[in-house]
Scaffold this active site. Structure first.
Site: not given
Ligand code: ARG
Length: 295
Positions: A37, A105, A151, A180, A268, A274
């Site tokens: 990202n 991931r 995503r 997100h 990150a 999150c």
């Protein structure tokens, strides 16, 4: 899974009704080693001592606010596994594992699934198309507010809705900073939520205006500071940053901000929300669907 339709006043008194139990993953193997990202720079320095302090501070802030914290063990080579919000969708004691859109991931999911199995939960099949868990699917007023386009893919939700009878409000995400839905939307109770307009398209903003009776609109600066990425537990809003203005807006509605600096995780592209996956979410299921399952 038991639908409860509360009167607005009652809903306000109760707060959100979920967020009292969360799953987190210790930052043992957290790092920024790849970039998936726009916030991630693999050359950026991550201060590991600070990372631990920030994570532990988040845990104690949540616990003090009355949230039970459970953990899933960290796994070497999976630096983003700390962001448990993306592992899947919880409804009652069923867990629908995510289908990660990023190969980096993808291996996280089996480890989280194993933890849910250990807890005795029912594991549903993952969606057929990419869907990045609660990070892109937040419970609001019995339904789900979901993000797609960056995503998660819109088609993932058709299957989930058909299988579970969930009410889904789908919002297209186009801004790479807000990849997100939990970076632009944060439910506070059944009729109030923090909303970052610039994270959504005109259609999405319209859908949110219909859905959220009393929105707390975030400024672009608050959005970029991940103010929407908050964990709401009762009337405490555990957030990575807050402005005096936003503090007043929340306070006026009976909520109290608790700021937890998680800036190492910001490298990150993540904030407080999150780093948690709520374990006490109960979604409404369409009556016809419930009848089908029960009967
Ligand atoms: N580096 C992670 C990723 O890009 C951060 C995840 C943030 N999670 C969230 N729910 N917004 O996937």
């Amino acid at each position: 899974m038991t639908p409860t339709s509360k009167a607005p006043e009652e809903a306000r008194e109760d707060g959100l009704g979920w967020g009292r139990s969360v799953l987190m993953c210790p930052p043992e193997h957290f790092d920024v080693t790849y970039s998936i990202n726009v916030w991630m720079d693999p050359d950026a320095h991550v201060d590991f001592d600070r990372t631990w302090r920030q994570w532990e501070d988040l845990v104690s802030t949540l616990e003090e606010a009355g949230t039970e914290v459970r953990t899933v063990p960290a796994v070497p080579g999976l630096p983003d596994m700390v962001f448990t919000a993306n592992a899947g969708i919880v409804d009652g004691t069923t867990f629908t594992p995510a289908r990660m859109s990023k190969p980096e991931r993808a291996p996280e999911i089996d480890h989280v699934r194993a933890r849910f199995e250990e807890l005795g939960w029912t594991i549903e099949p993952p969606p057929a198309a990419p869907q990045e868990g609660a990070g892109d699917a937040l419970a609001f007023d019995g339904g789900l507010v979901v993000g797609y386009g960056t995503r998660s893919s819109a088609s993932a939700y058709a299957g989930l809705r058909a299988r579970n009878g969930w009410t889904v409000t789908a919002l297209e995400l186009t801004d790479p900073r807000y990849y997100h839905v939990d970076l632009g939307f944060c439910p506070l109770d059944d009729r109030t939520a923090m909303v970052l307009p610039e994270a959504f398209t005109a259609a999405g903003r319209g859908a949110l205006a219909e859905l959220v009776e009393d929105p707390v609109i975030l400024t672009p600066e608050e959005g970029a500071a991940f103010c929407a990425n908050a964990v709401v537990t009762g009337h405490t809003v555990v957030m990575p940053q807050c402005t005096p203005r936003l503090g007043r807006e929340l306070g006026r509605r009976g909520f109290e901000p608790a700021v937890c600096d998680v800036s190492e995780f910001g490298k990150a592209g993540g904030g407080c929300r999150c780093l948690t996956l709520a374990l006490d979410v109960e979604l409404d299921r369409a009556a016809s669907f419930t009848a089908e399952v029960v009967g």
